[in-house]
Scaffold this motif. Structure first.
Motif, PDB file in Angstrom:
ATOM      1  N   GLY A 195       0.644  -1.207  -0.194  1.00 22.36           N
ATOM      2  CA  GLY A 195      -0.061   0.013   0.018  1.00 22.36           C
ATOM      3  C   GLY A 195       1.050   1.463   0.098  1.00 22.36           C
ATOM      4  N   LEU A 196       0.394   2.353   0.031  1.00 22.30           N
ATOM      5  CA  LEU A 196       0.755   3.690   0.246  1.00 22.30           C
ATOM      6  C   LEU A 196       2.194   3.574   1.084  1.00 22.30           C
ATOM      7  CD1 LEU A 196       1.157   6.707  -0.555  1.00 22.30           C
ATOM      8  CD2 LEU A 196      -0.306   7.300   1.361  1.00 22.30           C
ATOM      9  N   GLY A 197       3.395   3.947   0.724  1.00 27.12           N
ATOM     10  CA  GLY A 197       4.500   3.785   1.641  1.00 27.12           C
ATOM     11  C   GLY A 197       5.191   2.597   1.307  1.00 27.12           C
ATOM     12  N   SER A 198       4.933   1.546   0.493  1.00 28.51           N
ATOM     13  CA  SER A 198       5.599   0.478  -0.138  1.00 28.51           C
ATOM     14  C   SER A 198       6.616   1.015  -1.145  1.00 28.51           C
ATOM     15  CB  SER A 198       4.759  -0.562  -0.640  1.00 28.51           C
ATOM     16  OG  SER A 198       3.960  -1.342   0.555  1.00 28.51           O
ATOM     17  N   ASN A 199       6.352   2.035  -1.874  1.00 27.17           N
ATOM     18  CA  ASN A 199       7.108   2.361  -2.754  1.00 27.17           C
ATOM     19  C   ASN A 199       7.926   3.715  -2.432  1.00 27.17           C
ATOM     20  OD1 ASN A 199       4.922   4.161  -2.471  1.00 27.17           O
ATOM     21  ND2 ASN A 199       4.597   4.301  -4.841  1.00 27.17           N
ATOM     22  N   ASN A 200       8.008   3.900  -1.144  1.00 31.54           N
ATOM     23  CA  ASN A 200       8.573   5.132  -0.603  1.00 31.54           C
ATOM     24  C   ASN A 200       8.101   6.454  -0.793  1.00 31.54           C
ATOM     25  OD1 ASN A 200      10.994   3.475   0.165  1.00 31.54           O
ATOM     26  ND2 ASN A 200      11.865   3.847  -1.723  1.00 31.54           N
ATOM     27  N   MET A 201       6.633   6.462  -1.314  1.00 30.00           N
ATOM     28  CA  MET A 201       5.972   7.661  -1.415  1.00 30.00           C
ATOM     29  C   MET A 201       5.679   8.124   0.077  1.00 30.00           C
ATOM     30  SD  MET A 201       2.601   8.708  -3.166  1.00 30.00           S
ATOM     31  CE  MET A 201       3.064   8.212  -5.085  1.00 30.00           C
ATOM     32  N   GLN A 257       3.070  10.829   1.923  1.00 34.39           N
ATOM     33  CA  GLN A 257       2.015  11.630   1.987  1.00 34.39           C
ATOM     34  C   GLN A 257       1.656  12.077   3.312  1.00 34.39           C
ATOM     35  OE1 GLN A 257       0.194  12.349  -0.887  1.00 34.39           O
ATOM     36  NE2 GLN A 257      -1.289  13.675   0.691  1.00 34.39           N
ATOM     37  N   PRO A 258       1.798  13.253   3.573  1.00 38.37           N
ATOM     38  CA  PRO A 258       1.357  13.976   4.925  1.00 38.37           C
ATOM     39  C   PRO A 258       0.098  13.254   5.545  1.00 38.37           C
ATOM     40  CG  PRO A 258       2.491  15.558   3.548  1.00 38.37           C
ATOM     41  CD  PRO A 258       2.289  14.479   2.696  1.00 38.37           C
ATOM     42  N   LYS A 259       0.136  13.123   6.585  1.00 39.65           N
ATOM     43  CA  LYS A 259      -0.897  12.768   7.501  1.00 39.65           C
ATOM     44  C   LYS A 259      -1.346  11.364   7.412  1.00 39.65           C
ATOM     45  CE  LYS A 259      -3.144  17.514   7.945  1.00 39.65           C
ATOM     46  NZ  LYS A 259      -4.316  18.206   8.013  1.00 39.65           N
ATOM     47  N   THR A 260      -0.666  10.502   6.432  1.00 43.76           N
ATOM     48  CA  THR A 260      -0.709   9.045   6.267  1.00 43.76           C
ATOM     49  C   THR A 260       0.654   8.317   6.758  1.00 43.76           C
ATOM     50  OG1 THR A 260      -0.456   9.100   4.092  1.00 43.76           O
ATOM     51  CG2 THR A 260      -2.462   9.388   4.603  1.00 43.76           C
ATOM     52  N   ILE A 261       1.446   9.072   7.532  1.00 46.76           N
ATOM     53  CA  ILE A 261       2.898   8.358   7.284  1.00 46.76           C
ATOM     54  C   ILE A 261       2.922   7.212   8.439  1.00 46.76           C
ATOM     55  CG2 ILE A 261       4.018  10.538   6.746  1.00 46.76           C
ATOM     56  CD1 ILE A 261       5.031  10.703   9.759  1.00 46.76           C
ATOM     57  N   LEU A 262       2.028   7.076   9.336  1.00 47.82           N
ATOM     58  CA  LEU A 262       1.641   5.896  10.173  1.00 47.82           C
ATOM     59  C   LEU A 262       1.243   4.656   9.314  1.00 47.82           C
ATOM     60  CD1 LEU A 262       0.171   7.225  13.539  1.00 47.82           C
ATOM     61  CD2 LEU A 262       2.412   6.669  13.067  1.00 47.82           C
ATOM     62  N   HIS A 272       5.769   0.248   4.370  1.00 51.17           N
ATOM     63  CA  HIS A 272       7.101   0.210   3.844  1.00 51.17           C
ATOM     64  C   HIS A 272       7.731  -1.219   4.820  1.00 51.17           C
ATOM     65  CE1 HIS A 272      10.707   2.100   2.424  1.00 51.17           C
ATOM     66  NE2 HIS A 272      11.451   1.422   3.583  1.00 51.17           N
ATOM     67  N   ALA A 273       7.622  -1.321   6.001  1.00 54.72           N
ATOM     68  CA  ALA A 273       7.895  -2.334   6.925  1.00 54.72           C
ATOM     69  C   ALA A 273       7.479  -3.637   6.217  1.00 54.72           C
ATOM     70  CB  ALA A 273       7.602  -2.264   8.188  1.00 54.72           C
ATOM     71  N   LEU A 274       6.222  -3.621   5.674  1.00 53.77           N
ATOM     72  CA  LEU A 274       5.577  -4.907   5.233  1.00 53.77           C
ATOM     73  C   LEU A 274       6.466  -5.552   3.836  1.00 53.77           C
ATOM     74  CD1 LEU A 274       2.047  -5.841   4.496  1.00 53.77           C
ATOM     75  CD2 LEU A 274       3.453  -5.798   2.494  1.00 53.77           C
ATOM     76  N   THR A 275       6.708  -4.367   3.321  1.00 49.91           N
ATOM     77  CA  THR A 275       7.453  -4.805   1.730  1.00 49.91           C
ATOM     78  C   THR A 275       8.973  -5.343   2.225  1.00 49.91           C
ATOM     79  OG1 THR A 275       6.315  -3.090   0.727  1.00 49.91           O
ATOM     80  CG2 THR A 275       8.391  -3.717  -0.323  1.00 49.91           C
ATOM     81  N   TYR A 276       9.784  -4.577   3.114  1.00 50.11           N
ATOM     82  CA  TYR A 276      10.949  -5.029   3.629  1.00 50.11           C
ATOM     83  C   TYR A 276      11.051  -6.509   4.171  1.00 50.11           C
ATOM     84  CZ  TYR A 276      15.248  -5.617   6.184  1.00 50.11           C
ATOM     85  OH  TYR A 276      16.492  -5.716   6.570  1.00 50.11           O
TER      86      TYR A 276
END
Length: 262
Positions: free
Chosen positions: A138-144, A146-151, A157-161
């Protein structure tokens, strides 16, 4: 005929994938936090009696996920595909404004629950000698960012790693690990807060414009993902719906599109 377990599959992309797997002739184990399937979901599944079961499961608790595995094995005898789909969002707020309970829930569901599910599925599949484990990006997996959605982005991001690491650990075992990348979808994650109230994000004009260019209904995405999941034989595969090329094409043709989701 394959036996499929999907966490968080009573609505959204999880439920849409369950329906597509059933249409493809698979047996499906649906799960969610409720004691029983929502009435609307049960009605949609009426044509597939005998092809699915529902198992209550809170992915924040490893014992609950173990029960999901054990019950599924008792029902079907083997599990061919396990999908970590259960997810939690947080209010559309800055990180320092987000309450402790929302912070705990998003981490325990999106990271801890995904890891627990992967651990249980990997251990069980190694014993049976085959299987595939997929986790939903999801959002964050590709390093994007987005303010107010960083949690939420941090958890994805952790899921992808983790999933990339699991791929390496499973090399040579015959068990596959992979990632599902659905892109932007019109689900409760967008339209509702974790408490069920209308989300303030959909009133953001810039967000609405981008969302209407890039987003799809979960049914559309499921129709793309499911046949590729069933046919995949490669460890470490990423099955992605909204590729960079597809996104670029949508931006270029945005002025000609009339289908608006929000």
């Amino acid at each position: 005929m394959k036996n499929i377990v999907i966490t968080g599959s009573t609505r959204g992309i999880g439920f849409s994938m369950a329906m597509e797997f059933l249409r493809a002739g698979c047996n499906v184990i649906l799960s969610g936090r409720g004691e029983r399937l929502p009435e609307a979901a049960a009605a949609s599944l009426s044509l597939f009696e005998g092809k699915y079961i529902y198992v209550p499961c809170n992915v924040q608790h490893k014992a609950s996920l173990q029960n999901l595995w054990d019950t599924s094995m008792d029902q079907w005898g083997r599990i061919d595909i396990w999908i970590n789909n259960a997810g939690q969002n947080a209010p559309h707020k800055y990180a320092w404004e987000t309450g402790e309970s929302y912070t705990d829930n998003i981490i325990k569901t999106n990271i801890t629950g995904m890891i627990y599910g992967s651990q249980i599925a990997a251990a069980g599949m190694l014993k049976q000698g085959h299987g595939a484990i997929y986790s939903m990006e999801g959002l964050g997996s590709n390093n994007m960012i987005q303010p107010k959605t960083i949690l939420y982005g941090t958890t994805k991001h952790a899921l992808t790693y983790f999933t990339k690491g699991l791929t390496k650990e499973l090399e040579g075992t015959g068990i596959l690990a992979g990632r599902l990348s659905p892109g932007m979808m019109l689900t409760d994650f967008i339209t509702r807060t974790p408490d069920g109230d209308p989300s303030e994000v959909i009133s953001d004009e810039r967000f609405r414009r981008i969302f209407n260019i890039l987003a799809d209904k979960p049914e559309t995405v499921a129709k793309f993902l499911v046949p590729r999941i069933l046919s995949n034989t490669r460890n470490g595969a990423q099955i992605a719906w909204l590729t960079n090329r597809k996104a670029a094409w949508r931006f270029m043709t945005a002025g000609f599109r009339k289908d608006r989701l929000i």
